[in-house]
Design an enzyme around this catalytic site. Structure first.
Site, PDB file in Angstrom:
ATOM      1  CG  HIS A  42      -8.518  -0.078   5.507  1.00  0.00           C
ATOM      2  ND1 HIS A  42      -8.495  -0.236   4.131  1.00  0.00           N
ATOM      3  CD2 HIS A  42      -7.980   1.133   5.758  1.00  0.00           C
ATOM      4  CE1 HIS A  42      -7.962   0.848   3.585  1.00  0.00           C
ATOM      5  NE2 HIS A  42      -7.630   1.688   4.546  1.00  0.00           N
TER       6      HIS A  42
ATOM      7  CG  ASP B 171      -2.139   0.727   1.171  1.00  0.00           C
ATOM      8  OD1 ASP B 171      -2.126   1.798   0.550  1.00  0.00           O
ATOM      9  OD2 ASP B 171      -3.151   0.265   1.736  1.00  0.00           O
TER      10      ASP B 171
HETATM   11  O1  TEU Z   1      -8.855   6.559   2.273  1.00  0.00           O
HETATM   12  C1  TEU Z   1      -9.268   7.691   1.563  1.00  0.00           C
HETATM   13  C2  TEU Z   1     -10.585   8.165   1.868  1.00  0.00           C
HETATM   14  O2  TEU Z   1     -11.176   8.817   1.035  1.00  0.00           O
HETATM   15  C3  TEU Z   1     -11.139   7.818   3.193  1.00  0.00           C
HETATM   16  O3  TEU Z   1     -10.601   8.697   4.113  1.00  0.00           O
HETATM   17  C4  TEU Z   1     -12.604   7.888   3.235  1.00  0.00           C
HETATM   18  O4  TEU Z   1     -13.023   9.176   3.023  1.00  0.00           O
HETATM   19  C5  TEU Z   1     -13.083   7.467   4.557  1.00  0.00           C
HETATM   20  O5  TEU Z   1     -12.347   6.392   4.990  1.00  0.00           O
HETATM   21  C6  TEU Z   1     -14.509   7.065   4.501  1.00  0.00           C
HETATM   22  O6  TEU Z   1     -14.905   6.642   5.766  1.00  0.00           O
HETATM   23  C7  TEU Z   1      -7.509   6.267   2.318  1.00  0.00           C
HETATM   24  C8  TEU Z   1      -7.265   5.118   3.266  1.00  0.00           C
HETATM   25  O7  TEU Z   1      -7.910   3.983   2.792  1.00  0.00           O
HETATM   26  C9  TEU Z   1      -7.701   5.527   4.644  1.00  0.00           C
HETATM   27  O8  TEU Z   1      -7.578   4.474   5.558  1.00  0.00           O
HETATM   28  C10 TEU Z   1      -6.845   6.689   5.065  1.00  0.00           C
HETATM   29  O9  TEU Z   1      -7.306   7.182   6.301  1.00  0.00           O
HETATM   30  C11 TEU Z   1      -6.856   7.810   4.049  1.00  0.00           C
HETATM   31  O10 TEU Z   1      -6.719   7.368   2.708  1.00  0.00           O
HETATM   32  C12 TEU Z   1      -5.688   8.734   4.293  1.00  0.00           C
HETATM   33  O11 TEU Z   1      -4.497   8.108   3.956  1.00  0.00           O
END
Ligand code: TEU
Ligand code: CA
Length: 575
Positions: free
Chosen positions: A352, A123
């Protein structure tokens, strides 16, 4: 003469090795027919009793995954991090966080995967780093520091941010920095400063880091919020009246002016030189723009995954609204229509960042039936399927009692927002109990012993769902009728059936609000999938009359004519 021909022979050999590798990313790439399993390492398996999952834990469970029938493993970030966003805030891209283990643990895990012919997708968090990354520590010292321009800065007056840009986790996307007398941009937490991709030096650092992992033998990248890497440098105010986050951000920080230029450069400099699978986290990517990323002639990414079906029962991820199966069908059909015959699609029901798919699109009243129906959809829709850890044993949402039981930075932010809007603490927790990302992050339930066999330590970092006595991998493996064994069956069927991997898909009952009925065809074989997506019993009238069909998979004991029981799922082969 001999020497020369030897030289030519060597050159040809070298050429064929190099080009042979490149060619794999073209037509018959391995990843087009693969199944991806996502591991959130914090919650998968704790090997040393500190209550937090780790890489040795993953290695211990590779046989479990092999046995399930998945080959490609995406692991959420395990790099060095202060864990403000549980690893999506990286302070060293080329080191393993001690919580997860050591580089030797990583190397061993990768070796063990390769022994089992599994592929590893890591990732990459390319849009932002941690504020504790050495670059940011330098960058914030002064305006003329060589690393200053690795991040995005804007002048302003302390207390009055330079514009109205919002962040996902905090009200403003700007944080004041005393030493430089300016603001830095963070679209996520203030400990996640956005990197400045307009700086070619920063881009080269990122490419170097990508090569570091590829040279170690990693075979894929999942790219976190990749559409965010280019921002409108005129910094125009956002139109907050648009309501939907993806619309508010579009063109300004999502799919900004130079994003495709950077993706093409990344492809040229790194991706095209390896046999590597890529999947971009397509926040804000719609059917209108997806082909700009994934059409092969664009030479950008292999695939992206979108959020359209994550919006059908949520406002901006966090406020629940009712789920209707027809909306899921519509999203899936729309995406299939655009990508079919052009580029591979992807599909997930959970990850997640999302509540558990069984609790969301299935029913806890019919856990087995609904989880099996969802698995049938996941593995027979025309896309590369992504399984989220625990879905294969039917893990469900955890019932959080107070805000203190949550861990996630976004749950805590949303809680504050709800209170400010005048909601009671109870009501705020009730909303989070529908939508929180922490539902996906409770420890994996391995067996019915202490901490569900996830850890042998004193406590786990997030509570274990109390249903672990019945919902766990050990009992699921022992029960022939379990969700787990259904996953195995359908994965085995998919593996030997090209029509189900890459065959064309046609919805033959598109307006039906409750039943999804579609064909998958690859010219040689044809399959017909019928899914009751509701908990109602339905007297179904098929829209086509196939003269000869053979039932190849069913999530009930025996099929009863066209009475579809709650969440009944059938796969027929048409002859
Ligand atoms: O997620 C991007 C994202 O758009 C999320 O923050 C989404 O808005 C939110 O989870 C909805 O509940 C990625 C990753 O998957 C996430 O775990 C990270 O927190 C985020 O980027 C920042 O890196
Ligand atoms: Ca551990």
């Amino acid at each position: 003469m001999k020497k020369i021909s030897l030289l030519i022979f060597c050159a040809l050999l070298l050429g064929s090795v190099v080009f042979g590798q490149k060619n794999q990313s073209a037509k018959n790439a391995w990843w087009k027919s693969t199944v991806v399993y996502q591991i959130y390492p914090r919650s998968f398996k704790d090997s040393n009793g500190d209550g937090i999952g780790d890489l040795q834990g993953v290695t211990q469970r590779l046989d479990y995954l092999k046995n399930l029938g998945v080959e490609t493993i995406w692991i959420s970030p395990f790099f060095k991090s202060p864990m403000d966003d549980n690893g999506y805030d990286v302070s060293d891209y080329e080191a393993i966080d001690p919580l997860f283990g050591t580089m030797a643990d990583f190397d061993e895990m990768l070796r063990e995967m390769k022994k089992r012919r599994m592929k590893l997708v890591i990732d990459l968090v390319l849009n932002h780093s941690s504020d504790e990354h050495r670059w940011f520590q330098e960058a914030r010292k002064s305006r003329d520091n060589p690393y200053h321009d690795y991040y995005i800065w804007k002048d302003g007056v302390k207390g009055t941010p330079p514009n109205n840009w919002i962040s996902f986790f905090t009200p403003s996307a700007w944080e004041w920095n005393e030493a430089t007398g300016s603001y830095y941009l963070h679209l996520f937490s203030k400990k996640q400063p956005d990197l400045n991709w307009d700086n070619p030096k920063l881009r080269q650092e990122m490419y170097k880091m990508m090569r570091f992992w590829l040279d170690k033998g990693v075979e894929g990248f999942r790219m976190d919020v990749i559409p965010f890497i280019s921002k409108d440098r005129n910094f125009p105010d956002m139109d907050l009246s648009k309501g939907e986050l993806s619309k508010i951000l579009k063109g300004i920080v999502v799919e900004g002016p130079r994003m495709h230029e950077y993706l093409q450069e990344m492809n040229r400099e790194v991706l095209s030189k390896y046999d590597v699978y890529t999947v971009g986290e397509g926040f804000g990517v719609g059917v209108e723009t997806v082909l700009d990323y994934v059409a092969p002639e664009r030479k950008e990414l292999g695939t992206v995954y979108h959020f359209d079906h994550m919006d059908i029962d949520r406002e901006n991820f966090i406020a629940p609204k009712p789920y209707q199966p027809i909306n899921l069908k519509r999203v899936l059909n729309r995406w299939n229509a655009v990508l079919q015959n052009k580029a591979p699609n992807t599909f997930y029901l959970g990850n997640h960042d999302q509540a558990r798919s069984l609790s969301r699109f299935g029913s806890e009243k019919y856990p087995k039936e609904s989880a099996k129906m969802l698995a049938t959809l996941l593995f027979t829709y025309n896309a590369i399927p992504f399984v989220y850890q625990g879905d294969e044993i039917g893990m469900t949402n955890y019932k959080f009692k107070t805000i203190d039981e949550f861990n996630d930075i976004s749950a805590k932010g949303a809680y504050q927002t709800f209170l400010q809007r005048g909601l009671s603490p109870e009501k705020a927790v009730e909303m989070l109990n529908v939508t929180s990302r922490d539902h996906a992050r409770t420890p994996f339930q391995w067996d019915d012993t202490k901490h569900a066999g996830f850890s042998n330590g004193a406590a786990t970092w997030l509570k274990v769902n109390p249903n672990f006595a019945t919902v766990n991998a050990k009992s699921a493996q022992a029960d022939a009728d379990s969700i787990w064994n259904f996953y195995r069956q359908i994965l085995a069927l998919r593996k030997k059936t090209p029509a189900l991997q890459i065959g064309a898909m046609e919805d033959i009952d598109a307006e039906n609000p409750s039943v999804y009925s579609y064909l998958r065809t690859d010219g040689k074989n044809q399959f017909w999938v019928v899914l009751n997506m509701t908990e109602q019993t339905i007297d179904y009238k098929p829209t086509r009359d196939f003269s000869k069909t053979k039932l190849v998979l069913l999530n009930y004991k025996a099929a009863k004519n066209w009475t579809l029981r709650p969440f009944e799922a059938r796969i027929y082969q048409i002859r």
